[in-house]
Design a protein around this motif. Structure first.
Motif, mmCIF file in Angstrom:
data_model
loop_
_atom_site.group_PDB
_atom_site.id
_atom_site.type_symbol
_atom_site.label_atom_id
_atom_site.label_comp_id
_atom_site.label_asym_id
_atom_site.label_seq_id
_atom_site.Cartn_x
_atom_site.Cartn_y
_atom_site.Cartn_z
ATOM 1 N N THR A 145 60.196 -23.518 -3.573
ATOM 2 C CA THR A 145 59.991 -21.988 -4.351
ATOM 3 C C THR A 145 60.040 -22.053 -5.731
ATOM 4 O OG1 THR A 145 62.021 -20.931 -3.807
ATOM 5 C CG2 THR A 145 60.423 -21.118 -1.672
ATOM 6 N N HIS A 200 57.405 -23.559 -7.915
ATOM 7 C CA HIS A 200 55.968 -22.796 -7.807
ATOM 8 C C HIS A 200 55.850 -21.556 -8.545
ATOM 9 C CE1 HIS A 200 54.937 -25.653 -4.316
ATOM 10 N NE2 HIS A 200 54.694 -26.387 -5.410
ATOM 11 N N ILE A 201 57.005 -21.022 -9.239
ATOM 12 C CA ILE A 201 57.061 -19.972 -9.901
ATOM 13 C C ILE A 201 56.230 -20.179 -11.276
ATOM 14 C CG2 ILE A 201 58.317 -18.175 -10.969
ATOM 15 C CD1 ILE A 201 60.247 -18.609 -8.697
ATOM 16 N N HIS A 206 54.798 -19.656 1.236
ATOM 17 C CA HIS A 206 55.616 -18.959 0.367
ATOM 18 C C HIS A 206 54.373 -18.498 -0.977
ATOM 19 C CE1 HIS A 206 55.536 -22.883 -1.494
ATOM 20 N NE2 HIS A 206 55.927 -22.369 -2.649
ATOM 21 N N LEU A 207 53.518 -18.973 -1.167
ATOM 22 C CA LEU A 207 52.619 -18.834 -2.181
ATOM 23 C C LEU A 207 51.896 -17.386 -1.593
ATOM 24 C CD1 LEU A 207 50.738 -21.977 -3.755
ATOM 25 C CD2 LEU A 207 53.003 -20.470 -4.259
ATOM 26 N N TYR A 255 54.513 -14.764 -2.442
ATOM 27 C CA TYR A 255 54.312 -14.581 -3.969
ATOM 28 C C TYR A 255 53.572 -13.848 -4.519
ATOM 29 C CZ TYR A 255 58.021 -18.317 -5.063
ATOM 30 O OH TYR A 255 58.905 -19.171 -5.099
ATOM 31 N N THR A 256 52.234 -13.539 -4.081
ATOM 32 C CA THR A 256 51.073 -12.772 -4.230
ATOM 33 C C THR A 256 51.553 -11.191 -3.837
ATOM 34 O OG1 THR A 256 49.503 -14.410 -3.643
ATOM 35 C CG2 THR A 256 48.918 -12.313 -3.765
ATOM 36 N N LEU A 302 54.653 -10.224 -3.612
ATOM 37 C CA LEU A 302 55.847 -9.689 -4.076
ATOM 38 C C LEU A 302 55.375 -9.609 -5.499
ATOM 39 C CD1 LEU A 302 58.308 -12.340 -2.928
ATOM 40 C CD2 LEU A 302 58.726 -9.847 -2.532
ATOM 41 N N LYS A 303 54.548 -10.420 -6.047
ATOM 42 C CA LYS A 303 53.900 -9.688 -7.421
ATOM 43 C C LYS A 303 53.191 -8.847 -7.431
ATOM 44 C CE LYS A 303 53.585 -14.611 -9.039
ATOM 45 N NZ LYS A 303 52.529 -15.675 -9.472
ATOM 46 N N PHE A 316 63.332 -14.469 -7.519
ATOM 47 C CA PHE A 316 62.062 -14.276 -6.796
ATOM 48 C C PHE A 316 61.840 -15.333 -5.872
ATOM 49 C CE2 PHE A 316 57.433 -14.839 -7.069
ATOM 50 C CZ PHE A 316 56.899 -13.419 -6.900
ATOM 51 N N GLY A 317 62.144 -16.437 -6.368
ATOM 52 C CA GLY A 317 62.241 -17.436 -5.494
ATOM 53 C C GLY A 317 62.856 -17.476 -3.910
ATOM 54 N N GLY A 333 60.725 -14.931 -1.878
ATOM 55 C CA GLY A 333 59.727 -15.484 -1.637
ATOM 56 C C GLY A 333 60.039 -16.478 -0.040
#
Length: 344
Positions: free
Chosen positions: A22, A25-26, A276-277, A280-281, A283-284, A308-309, A312
């Motif tokens: 995780t 991929h940040i 998890h990506l 991420y979308t 969470l962003k 953040f990781g 996610g």
């Protein structure tokens, strides 16, 4: 050691490594990012090889059926889930807003095993690579009876040849599968010969030093794209990271014991890898539109990126819980929780 017996330190290793996924991929700040990428993928292949057994699967077809069920069914399920999210939401927001990627391209990439083109969930390339590599290894690994270390050296040489002379990306993630096969074999060797992995206090510092040496002196490593820099330094950093990871996780297992929370997260690694990506979308979106936080802070500040990781990862756990209870077939099982074992 019985193949079905739970190995507590492996659970800690899975949790640690999936959290590092995780972060990668940040990405997190560059020194940590470079360190993670030096050994992350080799360590995952090592853990997979640790549970490989010809005694369990002496014939190929039962092995193939098991791997289709345990790897490719989750691969397809998670890729389709992520694809639906990308098609409906993901390609209309953030970095993908206005993307010219045709609707069919991620599906074709999923079938053909081209991870870079799987825009809905690039990290799932690892599952395809693992499936392909395990099926090749079932035949190759039988040569181990003629000398495990000889085979290890041969596989390292094959990985280098693949890196040095195969310019085009091969389908079904054959490039990383061939390059990472030595780490899978090494996992199998450690299972059979525990003396290859000395006590934690002996191995952690040298392993960490090997990783630090590779990070400082080598280029950034990206296994998916075949970026290894100076190959001997890649091998040094990868094996150093494996030793340091095992040493740390064995120590954690001794100090903390078999924690249910660790066991739960360890079982969810495929779901975290695939989704998890997507998390991420979402969470962003919360950061930007609800909290007014600039997401540009993440690559330049370690603490926000670490948090953040973790967020996610945690967002994926309820999804795993639902799948585990109500759609176990998506995880490669046809029985509900409590009826299926934890067999590798």
């Amino acid at each position: 050691m019985a193949m079905n017996k739970r190995v507590v330190w492996v659970d800690y290793a899975k949790v640690l490594l999936i959290y590092l996924v995780t972060l990668a991929h940040i990405p997190v700040c560059k020194p940590i990012y470079d360190t993670i990428c030096t050994f992350l993928i080799p360590a995952f292949f090592f853990l997979s090889g640790y549970f490989f057994s010809y005694e369990k699967y002496p014939r190929y077809l039962p092995f193939l059926r098991r791997r289709l069920k345990s790897l490719m069914v989750p691969y397809v399920s998670l890729a389709l889930l992520a694809y639906v999210f990308w098609l409906v939401i993901g390609r209309h927001v953030g970095d993908d807003a206005g993307s010219a990627t045709p609707w069919w391209s991620p599906l074709a990439a999923t079938v053909l095993g081209y991870g870079k083109e799987m825009v809905q969930s690039v990290p799932l390339w690892f599952v395809m690579a693992l499936f392909v590599m395990e099926n090749i290894f079932w035949f190759v690994g039988r040569c181990m009876r003629h000398g495990g270390f000889v085979l290890l050296a041969v596989l390292v040489a094959i990985g280098w040849i693949n890196y040095r002379f195969v310019a085009l990306p091969l389908p079904f993630e054959l490039n990383p599968a061939l390059t990472c096969m030595p780490f899978y074999l090494f996992g199998m060797m450690v299972r059979r010969m525990p003396r290859l992995m000395p006590p934690s206090w002996v191995t952690f510092v040298p392993g960490a030093a090997a990783v630090a040496t590779a990070v400082i002196t080598n280029d950034h490593v990206t296994v998916l794209t075949g970026r290894y820099g100076y190959y001997p330094l890649f091998i040094l950093g990868a094996f150093g990271g494996i030793y340091a990871t095992v040493a740390l996780c064995r120590a954690l297992a001794r100090w903390l014991g078999d924690l249910p929370a660790v066991r739960f997260v360890a079982k969810s690694t495929l779901v975290v890898c695939g989704l998890h990506l997507v998390a991420y979308t979402l969470l962003k979106g919360v950061m930007v539109y609800a909290l007014g936080i600039d997401i540009g802070v993440l690559p330049h500040s370690c603490l926000p990126a670490l948090a953040f990781g973790l967020a996610g990862l945690l967002c994926c756990l309820p999804v795993y819980w639902v799948m585990d209870r109500y759609a176990p077939w998506m995880l490669g099982r046809w029985t509900a929780k409590g009826k299926a074992g934890d067999k590798a």
